[in-house]
Design a protein around this motif. Structure first.
Motif, PDB file in Angstrom:
ATOM      1  N   GLU A 216      10.320  -7.196   8.344  1.00 53.39           N
ATOM      2  CA  GLU A 216       9.763  -5.957   7.807  1.00 53.39           C
ATOM      3  C   GLU A 216       8.823  -6.249   6.640  1.00 53.39           C
ATOM      4  O   GLU A 216       7.755  -5.643   6.515  1.00 53.39           O
ATOM      5  N   CYS A 217       9.223  -7.199   5.800  1.00 55.68           N
ATOM      6  CA  CYS A 217       8.396  -7.557   4.650  1.00 55.68           C
ATOM      7  C   CYS A 217       7.083  -8.197   5.097  1.00 55.68           C
ATOM      8  O   CYS A 217       6.018  -7.917   4.527  1.00 55.68           O
ATOM      9  N   ILE A 218       7.129  -9.060   6.129  1.00 59.25           N
ATOM     10  CA  ILE A 218       5.917  -9.696   6.642  1.00 59.25           C
ATOM     11  C   ILE A 218       4.973  -8.647   7.222  1.00 59.25           C
ATOM     12  O   ILE A 218       3.753  -8.696   7.006  1.00 59.25           O
ATOM     13  N   ALA A 219       5.526  -7.693   7.970  1.00 59.70           N
ATOM     14  CA  ALA A 219       4.690  -6.638   8.544  1.00 59.70           C
ATOM     15  C   ALA A 219       3.997  -5.836   7.448  1.00 59.70           C
ATOM     16  O   ALA A 219       2.800  -5.521   7.545  1.00 59.70           O
ATOM     17  N   ASN A 220       4.731  -5.512   6.396  1.00 56.73           N
ATOM     18  CA  ASN A 220       4.136  -4.746   5.296  1.00 56.73           C
ATOM     19  C   ASN A 220       3.077  -5.569   4.565  1.00 56.73           C
ATOM     20  O   ASN A 220       2.004  -5.053   4.202  1.00 56.73           O
ATOM     21  N   GLU A 221       3.356  -6.848   4.368  1.00 56.14           N
ATOM     22  CA  GLU A 221       2.388  -7.715   3.689  1.00 56.14           C
ATOM     23  C   GLU A 221       1.120  -7.855   4.528  1.00 56.14           C
ATOM     24  O   GLU A 221       0.003  -7.879   3.982  1.00 56.14           O
ATOM     25  N   ALA A 222       1.262  -7.949   5.853  1.00 48.36           N
ATOM     26  CA  ALA A 222       0.093  -8.034   6.725  1.00 48.36           C
ATOM     27  C   ALA A 222      -0.763  -6.775   6.593  1.00 48.36           C
ATOM     28  O   ALA A 222      -1.997  -6.849   6.587  1.00 48.36           O
ATOM     29  N   THR A 227      -5.656  -4.239   4.567  1.00 53.38           N
ATOM     30  CA  THR A 227      -6.276  -3.161   3.798  1.00 53.38           C
ATOM     31  C   THR A 227      -7.157  -3.716   2.687  1.00 53.38           C
ATOM     32  O   THR A 227      -8.302  -3.271   2.478  1.00 53.38           O
ATOM     33  N   TYR A 228      -6.629  -4.717   1.961  1.00 57.23           N
ATOM     34  CA  TYR A 228      -7.378  -5.300   0.842  1.00 57.23           C
ATOM     35  C   TYR A 228      -8.662  -5.961   1.323  1.00 57.23           C
ATOM     36  O   TYR A 228      -9.689  -5.932   0.633  1.00 57.23           O
ATOM     37  N   SER A 229      -8.630  -6.545   2.513  1.00 60.30           N
ATOM     38  CA  SER A 229      -9.808  -7.245   3.038  1.00 60.30           C
ATOM     39  C   SER A 229     -10.799  -6.284   3.705  1.00 60.30           C
ATOM     40  O   SER A 229     -11.832  -6.722   4.215  1.00 60.30           O
ATOM     41  N   GLY A 230     -10.473  -4.984   3.726  1.00 56.92           N
ATOM     42  CA  GLY A 230     -11.398  -3.997   4.264  1.00 56.92           C
ATOM     43  C   GLY A 230     -11.283  -3.767   5.755  1.00 56.92           C
ATOM     44  O   GLY A 230     -12.143  -3.106   6.352  1.00 56.92           O
ATOM     45  N   HIS A 238      -4.505 -11.861   9.285  1.00 57.31           N
ATOM     46  CA  HIS A 238      -3.689 -11.130   8.311  1.00 57.31           C
ATOM     47  C   HIS A 238      -2.210 -11.439   8.529  1.00 57.31           C
ATOM     48  O   HIS A 238      -1.453 -11.620   7.569  1.00 57.31           O
ATOM     49  N   PHE A 239      -1.802 -11.487   9.812  1.00 58.99           N
ATOM     50  CA  PHE A 239      -0.420 -11.832  10.128  1.00 58.99           C
ATOM     51  C   PHE A 239      -0.068 -13.233   9.644  1.00 58.99           C
ATOM     52  O   PHE A 239       0.986 -13.464   9.053  1.00 58.99           O
ATOM     53  N   ILE A 240      -0.962 -14.186   9.872  1.00 57.14           N
ATOM     54  CA  ILE A 240      -0.689 -15.572   9.481  1.00 57.14           C
ATOM     55  C   ILE A 240      -0.536 -15.680   7.959  1.00 57.14           C
ATOM     56  O   ILE A 240       0.383 -16.321   7.449  1.00 57.14           O
ATOM     57  N   LYS A 241      -1.457 -15.065   7.221  1.00 53.82           N
ATOM     58  CA  LYS A 241      -1.373 -15.117   5.758  1.00 53.82           C
ATOM     59  C   LYS A 241      -0.086 -14.477   5.253  1.00 53.82           C
ATOM     60  O   LYS A 241       0.554 -14.981   4.321  1.00 53.82           O
ATOM     61  N   ALA A 242       0.290 -13.348   5.862  1.00 53.81           N
ATOM     62  CA  ALA A 242       1.524 -12.674   5.455  1.00 53.81           C
ATOM     63  C   ALA A 242       2.737 -13.542   5.748  1.00 53.81           C
ATOM     64  O   ALA A 242       3.665 -13.641   4.940  1.00 53.81           O
ATOM     65  N   CYS A 243       2.738 -14.196   6.914  1.00 57.99           N
ATOM     66  CA  CYS A 243       3.856 -15.060   7.290  1.00 57.99           C
ATOM     67  C   CYS A 243       3.962 -16.255   6.349  1.00 57.99           C
ATOM     68  O   CYS A 243       5.056 -16.627   5.917  1.00 57.99           O
TER      69      CYS A 243
END
Length: 446
Positions: A216-222, A227-230, A238-243
């Motif tokens: 859940e935390c990874i999904a939210n971070e992704a 969003t931040y990257s536009g 985005h998924f990889i960076k969050a993971c």
């Protein structure tokens, strides 16, 4: 059991457990117990008794409380929840009052959430007053229609007398989701956040051994990174960076052009910073090459990023296949690959490889002392490890580590072009995915 009567009281629309992804065997067991409670008269015809207590246990973040809440809802009985949130004296009164209310309104359920946190106990303090009170209240409620449901992270903190059958008849372990369930849970979270196409196998491999809370935390971070990257959707990067950030604790910049790694690689090759990055690239390439040669397809991701945006390097290796011993030995060789690559390329000892050596030592110690790969004379029980191993055993472990290191160097020598190209590509791209590595390997080894 007459299967025609199974789930007699739980109609399909009332199957609360169907809303929980994964844990199929656990959910089925919980359904059966809920059905028994809902239809106790029917089950009693063959002498079956409803359980006194059910204990759900497992590492934090695997959904124990969620399953417990779903079970209570499926049973449709009044419930009384007890969690520790005050002083010992007041909390003991809360325990007594909770059981008293449950007994008065039976049939009912008492939920003891985080039971292992009820006292500051451990295996050396099994008689904490809180647990003595819980035991006595459970015994006082027997045959009164009160079911005790509990969750716990660590069973070693609980006394054996509390865990025995008659108090907790069912002890159900919840493990972290397997890679298929992890991917399904993650997609469930992302479906609410604007998911674009992400490779399912990549998700499954990177999320293996992640808890539900991590997912859940990874999904939210992704979603935050996207969003931040536009971006209006969540994409693979985005998924990889969050993971990397949540699961592996590897810092990544939201904007690639701002990363510390990029800044270093824009410097002159003669600079100290660039030379450090070059060595890290070869170190990680050593892990990658050996992982791919010994266990094809086992390397999912590699990056030059380290903690707090520093150049550090990281490789996600999912381990080998085959029997336990061969797989463990291959993993030991993979851990030594970074050190071997630095020696071959630069002719020097690899600084900063202590973590790799520690992991290798633990693997080989287990194989020598428990699996007896070097003979039964080296068997040592786990208790003897606490005070250290004798010099003869340590020598056997050292010899086996040296053998693994020589194998690491041999693999790299035989695949020198693969090592060189992998290091170069890692420097150029900063991050390599499984497809990048597979393509490079195919090109070179045709």
């Amino acid at each position: 059991m007459n299967t025609a009567c199974k789930s007699y009281n739980l109609k399909p629309k009332e199957d609360i457990f169907s809303n929980i992804i994964g844990y199929d065997s656990v959910k089925e067991e919980m359904r059966e117990i809920a059905d028994m409670i809902a239809n106790s008269d029917f089950y009693s015809r063959l002498g079956a008794k409803t359980p006194t207590g059910i204990l759900l246990y497992g590492v934090p973040g695997v959904g124990k409380t969620l399953l417990a809440s779903s079970f209570i809802e499926a049973c449709g009985l009044p419930s009384y929840i007890c969690r520790r949130d005050n002083s010992t004296k007041a909390f003991i009164s809360d325990i007594v009052m909770t059981f008293t209310r449950a007994k008065k309104h039976s049939p009912s359920i008492v939920l003891l959430d985080d039971l292992d946190k009820f006292a500051n106990g451990n295996e050396e303090r099994p008689d904490s007053e809180e647990y003595v009170i819980v035991q006595s209240r459970i015994d006082a409620c027997k045959n009164s229609g009160v079911l005790v449901l509990a969750t716990a992270n660590d069973l070693s903190c609980l006394p054996d007398s509390l865990l025995r059958s008659g108090r907790f008849d069912y002890k159900i372990k919840l493990s972290k989701p397997d890679y298929r369930d992890a991917a399904a849970i993650f997609r469930h979270y992302l479906n609410q956040k604007g998911l674009q196409s992400i490779n399912s196998e990549l998700i499954a491999r990177l999320l293996s051994d992640a808890s539900c809370a991590d997912l859940e935390c990874i999904a939210n971070e992704a979603a935050l990174i996207a969003t931040y990257s536009g971006s209006s959707v969540i994409e693979t990067e985005h998924f990889i960076k969050a993971c990397l950030k949540v699961k592996f604790r590897i810092a990544t910049s939201y904007c690639a052009e701002d990363s510390c790694t990029n800044a270093v690689l824009r410097e002159q090759p003669a600079s100290d910073a660039y030379q450090k990055a070059l060595r890290i690239a070869y170190h990680e390439a050593g892990h990658i090459v050996i992982g791919e040669i010994l266990s094809p397809g086992s390397v999912t991701l590699a990056t030059l990023s380290g903690p707090t945006h520093e150049i550090g390097g990281f490789v996600s290796h999912c381990g080998g296949t085959g029997n336990l011993i061969d797989s463990a030995l291959n993993n030991a060789v993979v851990y030594l690959g970074g050190r071997a690559a630095i020696e071959l390329k630069f002719g020097e000892v690899c600084a900063g490889s202590e973590d790799d050596l520690d992991k290798t030592y633990e693997i080989i110690k287990q194989l020598v002392c428990q699996e007896c790969i070097r003979g039964l004379r080296n068997y040592r029980n786990l208790d003897s490890w606490k005070d250290g191993l004798d010099s003869a055993t340590e020598e056997v472990i050292a010899q086996e580590i040296s053998h693994c290191y020589n194998k690491a160097k041999q693999v790299l020598i035989q695949n020198r072009a693969f090592l060189e190209r992998t290091a170069k590509m890692l420097l150029e791209k900063e991050m390599l995915l499984r497809d990048d590595i597979a393509g490079l390997k195919k090109e070179l080894l045709q």
